[in-house]
Design a protein around this motif. Sequence first.
Motif, short mmCIF file in Angstrom:
data_model
loop_
_atom_site.label_atom_id
_atom_site.label_comp_id
_atom_site.label_asym_id
_atom_site.label_seq_id
_atom_site.Cartn_x
_atom_site.Cartn_y
_atom_site.Cartn_z
N TYR A 1 46.91 30.75 42.52
CA TYR A 1 46.25 32.02 42.85
C TYR A 1 46.44 33.01 41.71
CZ TYR A 1 45.84 30.28 47.60
OH TYR A 1 45.51 29.53 48.69
N GLY A 2 45.53 33.96 41.61
CA GLY A 2 45.66 34.97 40.57
C GLY A 2 44.77 36.15 40.83
N PRO A 3 44.90 37.18 39.98
CA PRO A 3 44.14 38.41 40.19
C PRO A 3 42.65 38.27 39.88
CG PRO A 3 46.02 38.75 38.71
CD PRO A 3 45.85 37.28 38.89
N CYS A 4 41.86 39.03 40.61
CA CYS A 4 40.41 39.15 40.38
C CYS A 4 40.11 40.64 40.41
CB CYS A 4 39.65 38.43 41.49
SG CYS A 4 37.92 38.93 41.60
N SER A 5 39.35 41.11 39.45
CA SER A 5 39.10 42.56 39.36
C SER A 5 38.25 43.09 40.51
CB SER A 5 38.47 42.91 38.01
OG SER A 5 37.29 42.17 37.82
#
Length: 103
Positions: free
Chosen positions: A79-83
């Motif tokens: 999982y990771g960041p999405c703007s």
Amino acid sequence: MKKNISRRQLLIASSVAAPALLLSTRLSAAEKLDHADPQAKALGYVENAEHVDSVLWPKKKPDQTCANCALYTGAATGYGPCSIFAGKDVAAAGWCNVWAPKP
Ligand code: SF4
């Protein structure tokens, strides 16, 4: 033996510790985006891009996932960041209708 810490040493120590604390906070995993979140639902977000309803979301192509989306800044797996979804992590294997190719 008692050792006194000077004010200067204390200032130096705190100037090093504060940024390190902030960095460790940013490196900790954010909450995962729930596909039932209203914004996620409105954009057709799913955690597994293979489960996209192609009737509802005809723009979806087989090779599109969050991991190769321009708005994703996380690792290739997990999982990771999405703007688009600030403060939440999206699945690298996920997808939503805002998908755009990485430059
Ligand atoms: S904008 Fe891109 S990275 Fe964010 S959820 Fe949609 S497809 Fe995934």
